[in-house]
Design an enzyme around this catalytic site. Structure first.
Site, mmCIF file in Angstrom:
data_model
loop_
_atom_site.group_PDB
_atom_site.id
_atom_site.type_symbol
_atom_site.label_atom_id
_atom_site.label_comp_id
_atom_site.label_asym_id
_atom_site.label_seq_id
_atom_site.Cartn_x
_atom_site.Cartn_y
_atom_site.Cartn_z
ATOM 1 N N ARG A 128 11.772 16.145 -15.710
ATOM 2 C CA ARG A 128 12.331 14.922 -15.161
ATOM 3 C C ARG A 128 11.824 14.660 -13.749
ATOM 4 O O ARG A 128 12.191 13.663 -13.127
ATOM 5 C CB ARG A 128 13.826 15.081 -15.100
ATOM 6 C CG ARG A 128 14.574 14.065 -15.919
ATOM 7 C CD ARG A 128 16.019 14.423 -15.752
ATOM 8 N NE ARG A 128 16.871 13.412 -16.219
ATOM 9 C CZ ARG A 128 17.502 13.471 -17.392
ATOM 10 N NH1 ARG A 128 17.274 14.440 -18.232
ATOM 11 N NH2 ARG A 128 18.338 12.528 -17.700
ATOM 12 N N LYS B 242 16.714 8.965 -26.551
ATOM 13 C CA LYS B 242 16.017 10.260 -26.655
ATOM 14 C C LYS B 242 16.808 11.226 -27.543
ATOM 15 O O LYS B 242 16.252 11.831 -28.458
ATOM 16 C CB LYS B 242 15.810 10.886 -25.260
ATOM 17 C CG LYS B 242 14.982 10.030 -24.320
ATOM 18 C CD LYS B 242 14.746 10.703 -22.985
ATOM 19 C CE LYS B 242 16.004 10.938 -22.175
ATOM 20 N NZ LYS B 242 16.727 9.726 -21.762
ATOM 21 N N ARG C 223 22.024 6.564 -12.223
ATOM 22 C CA ARG C 223 21.088 7.329 -13.062
ATOM 23 C C ARG C 223 19.807 6.524 -13.302
ATOM 24 O O ARG C 223 18.710 7.088 -13.334
ATOM 25 C CB ARG C 223 21.755 7.683 -14.402
ATOM 26 C CG ARG C 223 22.804 8.773 -14.246
ATOM 27 C CD ARG C 223 23.712 8.863 -15.441
ATOM 28 N NE ARG C 223 23.028 9.189 -16.671
ATOM 29 C CZ ARG C 223 23.534 8.980 -17.889
ATOM 30 N NH1 ARG C 223 24.725 8.438 -18.027
ATOM 31 N NH2 ARG C 223 22.852 9.311 -18.948
ATOM 32 N N ARG D 198 31.214 9.676 -22.508
ATOM 33 C CA ARG D 198 30.708 10.691 -21.589
ATOM 34 C C ARG D 198 31.106 10.339 -20.159
ATOM 35 O O ARG D 198 31.070 9.179 -19.775
ATOM 36 C CB ARG D 198 29.169 10.727 -21.688
ATOM 37 C CG ARG D 198 28.659 12.068 -22.148
ATOM 38 C CD ARG D 198 27.228 12.007 -22.520
ATOM 39 N NE ARG D 198 26.329 11.822 -21.382
ATOM 40 C CZ ARG D 198 25.004 11.858 -21.486
ATOM 41 N NH1 ARG D 198 24.441 12.057 -22.666
ATOM 42 N NH2 ARG D 198 24.233 11.685 -20.435
ATOM 43 N N ARG E 96 28.263 3.691 -26.209
ATOM 44 C CA ARG E 96 28.000 5.075 -26.630
ATOM 45 C C ARG E 96 29.295 5.895 -26.731
ATOM 46 O O ARG E 96 30.155 5.849 -25.868
ATOM 47 C CB ARG E 96 27.048 5.774 -25.661
ATOM 48 C CG ARG E 96 26.920 7.257 -26.017
ATOM 49 C CD ARG E 96 25.677 7.900 -25.535
ATOM 50 N NE ARG E 96 25.608 7.964 -24.080
ATOM 51 C CZ ARG E 96 24.580 8.475 -23.443
ATOM 52 N NH1 ARG E 96 23.541 8.924 -24.115
ATOM 53 N NH2 ARG E 96 24.559 8.505 -22.133
HETATM 54 P P1 AP5 Z 1 21.004 8.239 -26.709
HETATM 55 O O1 AP5 Z 1 20.223 8.776 -27.853
HETATM 56 O O2 AP5 Z 1 22.279 8.935 -26.347
HETATM 57 O O3 AP5 Z 1 20.073 8.053 -25.417
HETATM 58 P P2 AP5 Z 1 19.433 9.126 -24.425
HETATM 59 O O4 AP5 Z 1 18.096 8.606 -24.043
HETATM 60 O O5 AP5 Z 1 19.515 10.504 -25.027
HETATM 61 O O6 AP5 Z 1 20.433 8.942 -23.231
HETATM 62 P P3 AP5 Z 1 21.071 9.993 -22.241
HETATM 63 O O7 AP5 Z 1 22.066 9.224 -21.418
HETATM 64 O O8 AP5 Z 1 21.614 11.205 -22.960
HETATM 65 O O9 AP5 Z 1 19.865 10.383 -21.400
HETATM 66 P P4 AP5 Z 1 19.850 10.988 -20.036
HETATM 67 O O10 AP5 Z 1 18.421 11.335 -19.953
HETATM 68 O O11 AP5 Z 1 20.375 10.222 -18.903
HETATM 69 O O12 AP5 Z 1 20.949 12.153 -20.155
HETATM 70 P P5 AP5 Z 1 20.844 13.726 -20.266
HETATM 71 O O13 AP5 Z 1 21.909 14.140 -21.182
HETATM 72 O O14 AP5 Z 1 19.451 14.163 -20.520
HETATM 73 O O15 AP5 Z 1 21.290 6.677 -27.026
HETATM 74 C C1 AP5 Z 1 22.112 5.909 -26.151
HETATM 75 C C2 AP5 Z 1 23.041 5.020 -27.015
HETATM 76 O O16 AP5 Z 1 22.254 4.036 -27.687
HETATM 77 C C3 AP5 Z 1 23.801 5.770 -28.122
HETATM 78 O O17 AP5 Z 1 25.078 5.210 -28.265
HETATM 79 C C4 AP5 Z 1 22.946 5.536 -29.394
HETATM 80 O O18 AP5 Z 1 23.730 5.553 -30.564
HETATM 81 C C5 AP5 Z 1 22.364 4.149 -29.111
HETATM 82 N N1 AP5 Z 1 21.014 3.973 -29.640
HETATM 83 C C6 AP5 Z 1 19.985 4.854 -29.594
HETATM 84 N N2 AP5 Z 1 18.874 4.320 -30.142
HETATM 85 C C7 AP5 Z 1 19.202 3.046 -30.521
HETATM 86 C C8 AP5 Z 1 18.474 1.967 -31.146
HETATM 87 N N3 AP5 Z 1 17.181 2.095 -31.471
HETATM 88 N N4 AP5 Z 1 19.137 0.801 -31.381
HETATM 89 C C9 AP5 Z 1 20.457 0.667 -31.045
HETATM 90 N N5 AP5 Z 1 21.188 1.657 -30.467
HETATM 91 C C10 AP5 Z 1 20.569 2.824 -30.197
HETATM 92 O O19 AP5 Z 1 21.177 14.147 -18.766
HETATM 93 C C11 AP5 Z 1 22.456 13.985 -18.200
HETATM 94 C C12 AP5 Z 1 22.440 14.487 -16.758
HETATM 95 O O20 AP5 Z 1 22.109 15.900 -16.742
HETATM 96 C C13 AP5 Z 1 21.403 13.844 -15.826
HETATM 97 O O21 AP5 Z 1 21.876 12.643 -15.264
HETATM 98 C C14 AP5 Z 1 21.197 14.951 -14.804
HETATM 99 O O22 AP5 Z 1 22.246 14.970 -13.867
HETATM 100 C C15 AP5 Z 1 21.285 16.214 -15.620
HETATM 101 N N6 AP5 Z 1 19.964 16.650 -16.112
HETATM 102 C C16 AP5 Z 1 19.547 16.702 -17.412
HETATM 103 N N7 AP5 Z 1 18.279 17.118 -17.487
HETATM 104 C C17 AP5 Z 1 17.877 17.352 -16.210
HETATM 105 C C18 AP5 Z 1 16.667 17.779 -15.636
HETATM 106 N N8 AP5 Z 1 15.584 18.049 -16.384
HETATM 107 N N9 AP5 Z 1 16.594 17.867 -14.280
HETATM 108 C C19 AP5 Z 1 17.655 17.601 -13.513
HETATM 109 N N10 AP5 Z 1 18.845 17.177 -13.982
HETATM 110 C C20 AP5 Z 1 18.951 17.061 -15.327
#
Ligand code: AP5
Length: 216
Positions: A88, A13, A171, A160, A127
Site C-alpha cells: 500500500r 478487492k 481513507r 465496519r 457494505r
Molecule cells: P469490497 O470487496 O469490500 O471492497 P474492498 O476494495 O475490499 O474495500 P476495503 O474497504 O476492504 O478496502 P480497503 O483497502 O480500504 O480496506 P482493508 O480492509 O484492506 O467491496 C466494497 C462494497 O462494494 C461491498 O459492499 C461489495 O459487496 C460491493 N461491491 C464490490 N464489487 C462490486 C461491484 N462490481 N458492483 C457492485 N457492488 C460491488 O484495510 C482496512 C485498513 O487496514 C486500512 O485503512 C489501513 O488502516 C489498514 N491496512 C490494511 N492494509 C494495510 C497496509 N498494507 N498498510 C498499512 N495499513 C493497512
C-alpha cells in the site's frame, strides 16, 4: 500464481479476491482482515494497529511488512498467493520485491481495480460484513439470502467501524497520496493489469480470469 490486488478502498478487492482464490486454489492474504482479527483478539499488534485503522490512516510500514513476511513464510504460500491490500506504499512494494528476490520468486501480475469516487461512496454506504467470518455483502448490490445474516456461516452482518463517511473520506485521501503511486510502480515493471471495476461483480471477475490466463 502470485498476484497483488490494487485499487482504492471499496473498489471490490475483497469481493474479487474471494472468487479468485476459489478459482486458482491459492491463499488469500488480506492485510485488512489480518489486522481486524488482531484487533478482535486484542493482541499487541491489534492494539497498535487499531488506533490507525479507526482514523482511516495506514498502519506503519514496519508493522505491516513484518506481518506479511511471516504470513508468506507459511507453507501454503509456496505455490502462489493473492495479496489483497498489500503493498500500500512504495516502501511496502520495495520490501515485497526484496523478499521475493531472496526467495527466487516473481510476481505474475498487479491487478488494479478501477472505480470512480462517487461509485466507491455508494458501495461503502451499503457494505455489510460478517462479524464472524468477514464475508462481504451489500444491501444494494450483493444481498445475503436472509437479511442481516451471513450465507456462509450464519454470523451477524454489521457495518465496519471504518466505513463511517468521515473515515471513508480520509481513507480515500490516504489512498491518493500513499497508494496510487503504486500504479506507476507496477506499470514500470510491466506487471500492471487495469480492470474496469465499475461493472457487475460477475463481469469484473470474468475479466480478471481472462487477464490472468494471458499472464500465466
Ligand atoms: P469490497 O470487496 O469490500 O471492497 P474492498 O476494495 O475490499 O474495500 P476495503 O474497504 O476492504 O478496502 P480497503 O483497502 O480500504 O480496506 P482493508 O480492509 O484492506 O467491496 C466494497 C462494497 O462494494 C461491498 O459492499 C461489495 O459487496 C460491493 N461491491 C464490490 N464489487 C462490486 C461491484 N462490481 N458492483 C457492485 N457492488 C460491488 O484495510 C482496512 C485498513 O487496514 C486500512 O485503512 C489501513 O488502516 C489498514 N491496512 C490494511 N492494509 C494495510 C497496509 N498494507 N498498510 C498499512 N495499513 C493497512
Amino acid at each position: 500464481m502470485r498476484i497483488v490486488l490494487l485499487g482504492p478502498p471499496g473498489a471490490g478487492k475483497g469481493t474479487q479476491a474471494s472468487k479468485i482464490v476459489g478459482k486458482f486454489g491459492i491463499p488469500h492474504i488480506s492485510t485488512g482482515d489480518i489486522l481486524r482479527k488482531a484487533i478482535a483478539d486484542e493482541t499487541l499488534l491489534g492494539k497498535q494497529a487499531g488506533e490507525y485503522i479507526k482514523k482511516g490512516l495506514l498502519v506503519p510500514d514496519d508493522l505491516v511488512i513484518a506481518m506479511v513476511k511471516s504470513r508468506l513464510d507459511m507453507s501454503d504460500c509456496e505455490n502462489g498467493f493473492l495479496l489483497d491490500g498489500f503493498p500500500r506504499t512504495v516502501s511496502q512494494a520495495e520490501s515485497l520485491d526484496e523478499y521475493m528476490q531472496k526467495k527466487g520468486i516473481q510476481l505474475d501480475a498487479a491487478l488494479n481495480i478501477e472505480v470512480d469516487k462517487d461509485m466507491l461512496i455508494e458501495r461503502f454506504t451499503g457494505r455489510r460484513v460478517c462479524e464472524q467470518c468477514g464475508a462481504t455483502y451489500n444491501v444494494k448490490f450483493s444481498l445475503p439470502k436472509e437479511p442481516g445474516v451471513c450465507d456462509k456461516c450464519k454470523g451477524k452482518l454489521i457495518i465496519r467501524e471504518d466505513d463511517k463517511l468521515e473515515t471513508v473520506k480520509k481513507r480515500l485521501e490516504v489512498y491518493e497520496t500513499s497508494t496510487a503511486p503504486l500504479i506507476d510502480y507496477y506499470k514500470r515493471k510491466n506487471l500492471l493489469v487495469n480492470i474496469d471495476g465499475s461493472r457487475s461483480i460477475d463481469d469484473v471477475f470474468k475479466d480478471i480470469v481472462d487477464q490472468l490466463k494471458k499472464v500465466n
